[in-house]
Scaffold this active site. Structure first.
Site, short mmCIF file in Angstrom:
data_model
loop_
_atom_site.label_atom_id
_atom_site.label_comp_id
_atom_site.label_asym_id
_atom_site.label_seq_id
_atom_site.Cartn_x
_atom_site.Cartn_y
_atom_site.Cartn_z
N CYS A 70 2.70 -1.27 33.47
CA CYS A 70 1.91 -2.30 32.79
C CYS A 70 2.55 -2.62 31.43
O CYS A 70 2.65 -3.79 31.03
CB CYS A 70 0.47 -1.82 32.56
SG CYS A 70 -0.43 -1.48 34.09
N ASP A 113 -3.24 -2.09 -31.88
CA ASP A 113 -3.13 -3.44 -32.38
C ASP A 113 -4.55 -3.91 -32.67
O ASP A 113 -5.47 -3.62 -31.90
CB ASP A 113 -2.47 -4.33 -31.32
CG ASP A 113 -2.46 -5.78 -31.73
OD1 ASP A 113 -1.97 -6.08 -32.82
OD2 ASP A 113 -2.97 -6.61 -30.95
#
Length: 854
Positions: A171, A546
């Site tokens: 198959c 920052d």
């Protein structure tokens, strides 16, 4: 190195005296250059006999190639058959590895395969990366070594399907033959036993499913990267239980009248059941010249049987099998800490096609498709909301459990949860490019990178194991040869040394802790890019921030306007004209404020940005400036009556933008930024975590910096900094003996982030650049997770040290107990596997560390 090319069956002799050759058909060639290198090339069925010495490179070419040789730079042209040509890359997930030596065995075994150029196995992430031209033998070779393997991804066109209805091997062949007739299918492989079909195709999934259905079978696409480990973890426990029962029966029988033959048979049966897998793995490890735990343990067990110690041998094998299973189970918990993130994004999505809804696998959804997400569902792909409003739980991405309100135009991420309200979303990224996919990829890469401690331990283990192995052989042979003790006595001691020779717990001690910590951080919205950065984070003594957008909201607002000898609207019109061409956040604030008031800009020209100071432009033939006090000082423009106004505003912590010409000051606009609500708590948390210096870096003036620093409770600040000055500030902190981390947005602060010992970017969920450039990424746009990251890193370093010392103490204690005769084989096994399990369990504690832990 010489270049080699050929045409047909003809070899050419270049003028420089360096020989080149080519071959085709079944020919074989060996060519020696003046440098002493041997090179060969072949095509068809030729055998490549190249044995390069200088650069370990091969040279081969097809029969159609034609080229030339250069003394300056040598090149090679190779056929697809050559192992020197790396080709494509495939990735696999390996199940069952319980020690880094397992990874080495797999690498060595695969590197011997003909079409494999390179194989790299990472123990901590359990991933195998193979480069080559044919991967057909990879899975079977790994299985021979005793591990389970599952493909993750190969090329983008290769898809895996599940096929139902096959009842025999023919198959599978039928499906292959049928699909091979379709032009859009390049390659197909169907495995009957697993029910899986691999197809490399260019047409749609629906077409492949339809073609398979034509010949009577049902195919469905398997979703990518959804590995299941449950079956792997459970498999093998039956054998361990059975062999344990046999050993117990044999041991009980030794106290009764049961014959010795029967008890020996029970022990032997237990050895076969528990020992089949490690002995098989040991066989293939020896073939690949690898010395791993399977080899050492198999040798010890077989040796014990040879000298009649059947109970010892059976116990050794059983304890090893049990320990291996427990180690594997524990390690899978660690690995799944990240792998579970894959399941957060749904495997299917509802797509709007016209007025219809269609369910499709996420892999089949394209950019621009419209998703429909119902309340309570997870969002399957990154996108932009077109219709609807809802609260979105973004915890899987940012670690923030509080839902975020979203409306049309907002971005949403795959894996996040739509709390309420139906949404229509336009897809902006493919499944493999979503934010959560990138997180998984980055974290897995991070887990694969070795930390300095791990690299040192691996080098130590690489030396330790062969030394103890050779020592074991010497102990078996030398003492009885010189008449010191019996052969059986010293053979037994040598077997104990073999078991102790594997430093399993030691080599596991570091990577498991790193993987657990990185996994914990990822679930809390923090990406740590590798063990190196985890160790660095744990050693940080100073953190520089920052100011704008990090400590503050980064969304300044106009706080006041002071015009001199003109109207406010005229001042704003000039300011709008100047600032409209600037990308600075303060400039954008002024532009937005002027636009909101309906101010019209003037006609300007010759715009120029003055970095760190401001902007200039020519308006009505006159040069106008907008900037800080330094700009006007540099241009020798006196502030006059504006000076006290500027000074007063700066003392109140406001940023001042001065507008003027070369002759006069036209006016002053003050702008103020507000501290984030999370900043103060985050900085207090860092101080409690033992960070001695919390520093603020800003380009603002002294007054603004002083005001903000008081609000944020930072230890110190550096004001009036240009971008390059931030680098100098970081270096100053480092010169004071600090290990410095820099926190910024990952783009504007790139030089400072690179200079710091550790770069930390904020808001990674919104910027790909931040995710790629920083060492640590806070996915949410706030600092709340930073104290947790530092605490987690320090706990990880502590656990790594605990694991290393524990492993060394156990190992050396076992070695010391061998020669007095106090150590038995089963105790040696217990000391090794037991220590490894304890080390793993200790590291797993890192998965449970929460942000509330100190």
């Amino acid at each position: 190195m010489a270049d080699s090319c050929c045409s047909s069956n003809k070899g050419e002799q270049p003028e420089d005296g360096v020989k080149s050759s080519c071959c085709s058909g079944a020919s074989e060639v060996k060519v020696t250059t003046e440098a002493g290198e041997s090179q060969g090339c072949c095509n068809g069925n030729a055998e490549d006999t190249a044995t390069p010495e200088a650069d370990n490179s091969k040279n081969c070419c097809s029969s159609q190639a034609a080229g030339e040789t250069s003394e300056a730079a040598a090149k090679s042209c190779c056929s697809s058959e050559s192992k020197s040509q790396k080709g494509e890359m495939a990735e696999y997930r390996i199940f069952g590895m319980d020690c880094p030596s397992c990874a080495l065995s797999i690498e060595k075994g695969l590197s011997k395969l003909e079409n494999i150029a390179e194989a790299k196995v990472n123990y901590t992430s359990a991933k195998l990366k193979v480069t080559g031209s044919d991967f057909e033998q990879v899975e079977s070779e790994v299985q021979k070594l005793g591990f389970k393997v599952e493909p993750l991804k190969q090329n983008k066109n290769m898809k895996v399907y599940s096929v139902e209805g096959m009842d025999c091997g023919s198959c599978a062949k039928s499906i292959e033959n049928h699909l091979n007739t379709i032009p859009a299918v390049n390659q197909v492989s169907v495995n009957f036993s697993t029910g899986k079909m691999k197809v490399e195709h260019k047409n749609s999934v629906e077409e492949i499913v339809t073609e398979v259905s034509k010949i009577g079978f049902k195919a469905s696409l398997l979703s990518k990267n959804r590995p299941s480990t449950e079956e792997t973890q459970k498999k093998g426990y039956g054998g361990i239980i059975t062999s344990g029962v046999l050993i117990a029966l044999g041991f009980a029988g030794s106290f009764t009248d049961v014959s010795t033959f029967l008890t020996t048979f029970l022990y032997a049966a237990a050895m076969v059941i528990s020992g089949y897998k490690p002995v098989k793995s040991a066989f293939y490890s020896i073939k690949s010249r690898s010395l791993d735990m399977n080899v050492l343990m198999s040798a010890a067990a077989i040796g014990a049987a040879l000298i009649g110690e059947w109970l010892e041998g059976a116990t050794v094998v059983w304890l090893f099998a049990l320990g291996t299973a427990l180690q594997t189970m524990s390690m899978e918990k660690t690995r799944s800490s990240i792998r579970n993130l894959m399941n957060l994004a749904p495997s299917e999505a509802w797509i709007k096609v016209g007025s219809q809804l269609m369910k499709k696998p996420v892999e089949e959804v394209g950019v621009g498709d419209i998703l429909v997400v119902k309340p309570g569902d997870r969002i399957p792909l990154d996108g932009e909301i077109l219709k609807g409003e809802s609260s979105i739980n973004q915890a899987p991405i940012t670690g923030e459990s509080i839902p975020v309100d979203k409306e049309a135009g907002d971005t949403v991420y795959a894996g996040t949860i739509n709390e309420n309200g139906s949404l229509e979303i336009r897809v902006t990224k493919l499944a493999e490019d979503t934010t959560i996919a990138k997180i998984i990829h980055l974290v897995e890469e991070a887990q694969e990178q070795k930390a300095p401690t791990q690299a040192f331990i691996d080098k130590f283990a690489a030396v330790y194991t062969p030394i103890v192995f050779v020592l074991a052989l010497v102990v078996m042979v030398l003492p009885p040869l010189i008449g010191f003790g019996t052969w059986g006595e010293w053979f037994y001691k040598g077997l104990e040394l073999l078991v102790v020779a594997c430093p399993c717990a030691l080599v596991i001690s570091t990577p498991v802790a790193i993987v657990s910590a990185i996994g914990n951080a990822a679930k809390n919205g923090v990406l740590i890019k590798g063990g190196t950065f985890l160790e660095k984070a744990g050693a940080i003594t100073a953190i520089a921030f920052d100011k704008t957008g990090t400590l503050t909201e980064g969304k300044p607002k106009v706080a006041g306007i002071k015009a001199f000898n003109t109207s406010e609207d005229e001042l704003l019109s000039i300011a709008l004209t100047l600032e409209d061409y600037s990308t600075h956040p303060i400039a954008k604030t002024i532009v937005e404020f002027a636009n909101e008031r309906g101010i019209e800009p003037k006609s300007g020209e010759v715009f120029k940005s003055i970095v760190g100071k401001g902007v200039q432009a020519t308006i009505d033939g006159v040069i106008h400036y907008a900037g800080n006090a330094r700009l006007f000082e540099e241009k020798n423009i006196p502030l006059g009556g504006a000076e006290p106004v500027v000074q007063e505003l700066q003392n109140k912590g406001k940023t001042v933008v001065i507008i003027g010409t070369n002759q006069e000051i036209i006016g002053v606009i003050s702008v103020a930024d507000s501290i984030r609500t999370t900043t103060v708590n985050a900085l207090d948390g860092l101080k409690k975590a033992g960070i001695g210096q919390v520093v603020m870096l800003t380009g603002d003036n002294e007054g603004t910096a002083r005001m903000i620093s008081k609000e944020a409770s930072v230890n110190r600040y550096f004001a009036e900094l240009l971008p390059e000055d931030k680098v100098d500030a970081i270096k100053k902190l480092q010169s004071e003996g600090h290990k410095v981390a820099m926190v910024g947005d990952g783009i504007n602060d790139a030089p400072a982030l690179a200079t710091a010992d550790l770069g930390i970017a904020m808001g990674g969920a919104g910027t790909d650049t931040a995710m790629e450039t920083a060492d640590v990424v806070l996915m949410a746009d706030n600092l709340e997770k930073l104290p947790h990251t530092i605490n987690l890193s320090r706990k990880a370093l502590g656990i790594i040290k605990q694991n290393i010392w524990f492993s060394l103490i156990v190992k050396f204690a076992a070695l010391a107990l061998i020669f007095p005769g106090w150590l038995t084989l089963w105790l040696a096994v217990l000391s090794d596997t037991g220590a490894a399990i304890i080390v793993i369990l200790n590291a797993l504690r890192l998965l449970k560390v929460s942000h509330t832990d100190k």
